[in-house]
Design an enzyme around this catalytic site. Structure first.
Site, PDB file in Angstrom:
ATOM      1  N   GLN A   1      46.231 -41.542  25.642  1.00 38.77           N
ATOM      2  CA  GLN A   1      47.692 -41.602  25.804  1.00 38.77           C
ATOM      3  C   GLN A   1      48.108 -42.904  26.475  1.00 38.77           C
ATOM      4  O   GLN A   1      47.380 -43.466  27.303  1.00 38.77           O
ATOM      5  CB  GLN A   1      48.198 -40.400  26.598  1.00 38.77           C
ATOM      6  CG  GLN A   1      47.701 -40.319  28.027  1.00 38.77           C
ATOM      7  CD  GLN A   1      48.151 -39.045  28.743  1.00 38.77           C
ATOM      8  OE1 GLN A   1      48.706 -38.145  28.144  1.00 38.77           O
ATOM      9  NE2 GLN A   1      47.887 -38.974  30.030  1.00 38.77           N
TER      10      GLN A   1
ATOM     11  N   HIS B   1      43.205 -38.529  27.394  1.00 37.96           N
ATOM     12  CA  HIS B   1      43.831 -37.233  27.641  1.00 37.96           C
ATOM     13  C   HIS B   1      42.781 -36.137  27.505  1.00 37.96           C
ATOM     14  O   HIS B   1      42.686 -35.264  28.352  1.00 37.96           O
ATOM     15  CB  HIS B   1      44.989 -36.990  26.673  1.00 37.96           C
ATOM     16  CG  HIS B   1      45.757 -35.732  26.959  1.00 37.96           C
ATOM     17  ND1 HIS B   1      46.931 -35.406  26.337  1.00 37.96           N
ATOM     18  CD2 HIS B   1      45.507 -34.702  27.802  1.00 37.96           C
ATOM     19  CE1 HIS B   1      47.380 -34.246  26.788  1.00 37.96           C
ATOM     20  NE2 HIS B   1      46.525 -33.791  27.679  1.00 37.96           N
TER      21      HIS B   1
ATOM     22  N   PHE C   1      43.339 -32.181  36.838  1.00 36.00           N
ATOM     23  CA  PHE C   1      43.415 -32.557  35.427  1.00 36.00           C
ATOM     24  C   PHE C   1      42.072 -32.347  34.743  1.00 36.00           C
ATOM     25  O   PHE C   1      41.984 -31.729  33.678  1.00 36.00           O
ATOM     26  CB  PHE C   1      43.858 -34.023  35.349  1.00 36.00           C
ATOM     27  CG  PHE C   1      44.052 -34.574  33.962  1.00 36.00           C
ATOM     28  CD1 PHE C   1      44.368 -33.762  32.881  1.00 36.00           C
ATOM     29  CD2 PHE C   1      43.923 -35.937  33.728  1.00 36.00           C
ATOM     30  CE1 PHE C   1      44.549 -34.289  31.603  1.00 36.00           C
ATOM     31  CE2 PHE C   1      44.107 -36.478  32.474  1.00 36.00           C
ATOM     32  CZ  PHE C   1      44.421 -35.650  31.401  1.00 36.00           C
TER      33      PHE C   1
ATOM     34  N   HIS D   1      41.218 -28.694  34.266  1.00 38.78           N
ATOM     35  CA  HIS D   1      41.930 -28.124  33.117  1.00 38.78           C
ATOM     36  C   HIS D   1      41.252 -28.507  31.803  1.00 38.78           C
ATOM     37  O   HIS D   1      41.034 -27.652  30.928  1.00 38.78           O
ATOM     38  CB  HIS D   1      43.378 -28.613  33.120  1.00 38.78           C
ATOM     39  CG  HIS D   1      44.113 -28.295  31.852  1.00 38.78           C
ATOM     40  ND1 HIS D   1      44.652 -27.050  31.595  1.00 38.78           N
ATOM     41  CD2 HIS D   1      44.382 -29.066  30.752  1.00 38.78           C
ATOM     42  CE1 HIS D   1      45.226 -27.060  30.399  1.00 38.78           C
ATOM     43  NE2 HIS D   1      45.078 -28.268  29.868  1.00 38.78           N
ATOM     44  N   GLU D   2      40.902 -29.783  31.660  1.00 39.52           N
ATOM     45  CA  GLU D   2      40.302 -30.243  30.414  1.00 39.52           C
ATOM     46  C   GLU D   2      38.948 -29.589  30.162  1.00 39.52           C
ATOM     47  O   GLU D   2      38.636 -29.196  29.036  1.00 39.52           O
ATOM     48  CB  GLU D   2      40.168 -31.775  30.418  1.00 39.52           C
ATOM     49  CG  GLU D   2      41.488 -32.501  30.336  1.00 39.52           C
ATOM     50  CD  GLU D   2      42.283 -32.147  29.091  1.00 39.52           C
ATOM     51  OE1 GLU D   2      41.710 -32.157  27.988  1.00 39.52           O
ATOM     52  OE2 GLU D   2      43.486 -31.835  29.219  1.00 39.52           O
TER      53      GLU D   2
ATOM     54  N   LYS E   1      39.548 -25.496  29.674  1.00 38.80           N
ATOM     55  CA  LYS E   1      40.256 -25.139  28.435  1.00 38.80           C
ATOM     56  C   LYS E   1      39.505 -25.623  27.206  1.00 38.80           C
ATOM     57  O   LYS E   1      39.378 -24.887  26.216  1.00 38.80           O
ATOM     58  CB  LYS E   1      41.670 -25.715  28.432  1.00 38.80           C
ATOM     59  CG  LYS E   1      42.451 -25.358  27.166  1.00 38.80           C
ATOM     60  CD  LYS E   1      43.885 -25.867  27.201  1.00 38.80           C
ATOM     61  CE  LYS E   1      44.623 -25.474  25.929  1.00 38.80           C
ATOM     62  NZ  LYS E   1      46.038 -25.933  25.927  1.00 38.80           N
ATOM     63  N   HIS E   2      39.016 -26.854  27.219  1.00 41.11           N
ATOM     64  CA  HIS E   2      38.426 -27.456  26.024  1.00 41.11           C
ATOM     65  C   HIS E   2      36.911 -27.619  26.104  1.00 41.11           C
ATOM     66  O   HIS E   2      36.198 -27.268  25.159  1.00 41.11           O
ATOM     67  CB  HIS E   2      39.070 -28.822  25.763  1.00 41.11           C
ATOM     68  CG  HIS E   2      40.543 -28.773  25.563  1.00 41.11           C
ATOM     69  ND1 HIS E   2      41.133 -28.273  24.427  1.00 41.11           N
ATOM     70  CD2 HIS E   2      41.573 -29.161  26.377  1.00 41.11           C
ATOM     71  CE1 HIS E   2      42.451 -28.359  24.525  1.00 41.11           C
ATOM     72  NE2 HIS E   2      42.738 -28.892  25.700  1.00 41.11           N
TER      73      HIS E   2
END
Length: 226
Positions: A34, A61, A111, A114-115, A118-119
């Protein structure tokens, strides 16, 4: 007739295989970078990390497992939580190349948590936590989006550029067709926000995207300064 022990062992093997299938069940990754100028140049604005204003460069990102039908898995293993100690040797590089711009200001850990959760957990049998973040950093080194654009005369100067020239510059430099995501500034002008490239399931090689995300940009988009 099979013994109860034999049946129990087969059930355990099937359960183990099902867990592996869940964590490997994806077709490719989106590697997403990004532009911080576009993240910040919106009504919601942004907050610089506690380490200071990031460099005027595209930041990572995420590295997101996806399916060829356009859907994606998420939050695949709630037992595999992010552990900062596992990436301690990568922290300074992550702060430079995978910075947070969310408010309130942070050091990046929220951050990255989360990454990963989630992924990253959806490909954990391919890339463990350290390998996952290291793969993202390596991919960024090999896909220098800003250099590709500036070499083609496309600069983050607030000017407008054609979408086709942006995509063409990136494809010429990296060898693969990107997907460009736009957002809008406070005046509702469309601007270059994120660049998607596709990566094979090993997390190491770029490929042509089997499918692109939904959404589109106008034919002319702004490239704001940062």
């Amino acid at each position: 007739m099979e013994s109860k022990g034999s049946i129990s062992m087969k059930l355990l093997v099937l359960l183990h295989l099902s867990v592996l299938c869940v964590s490997q069940d994806f077709d490719f990754y989106y590697f997403v970078q990004q532009w911080p100028g576009s993240y910040c140049d919106t009504k919601n604005s942004c907050c610089y990390p506690t380490t200071g204003k990031p460099a005027a460069d595209f930041g990572i990102h995420g590295l997101w497992p996806n399916y060829k039908d356009g859907s994606y898995p998420s939050n695949c293993d709630p037992n595999n939580r992010f552990q900062q100690s596992q990436i301690s040797d990568l922290t300074s590089s992550l702060q430079r190349n995978w910075p947070t711009l969310a408010c309130p200001s942070g050091n990046g850990v929220q951050f990255w948590t989360h990454e990963w959760e989630k992924h990253g957990t959806c490909s954990e049998s391919v890339l463990k936590q350290h390998d996952y973040f290291e793969a993202g950093l390596d991919l960024k080194q090999r896909a220098n989006i800003l250099q590709a654009l500036t070499n083609a005369g496309i600069h983050p100067d607030g000017g407008s550029y054609s979408l086709s020239s942006i995509k063409g510059a990136i494809k010429s430099a990296i060898g693969y067709t990107p997907f460009i995501e736009c957002n809008v500034d406070a005046s509702r002008n469309s601007q270059l926000y994120q660049v998607y490239l596709c990566v094979d399931t090993s997390g190491s090689d770029f490929i042509e995207c089997p499918v692109f995300p939904s959404g589109k940009c106008g034919s002319q988009i702004e490239f704001p300064s940062f």
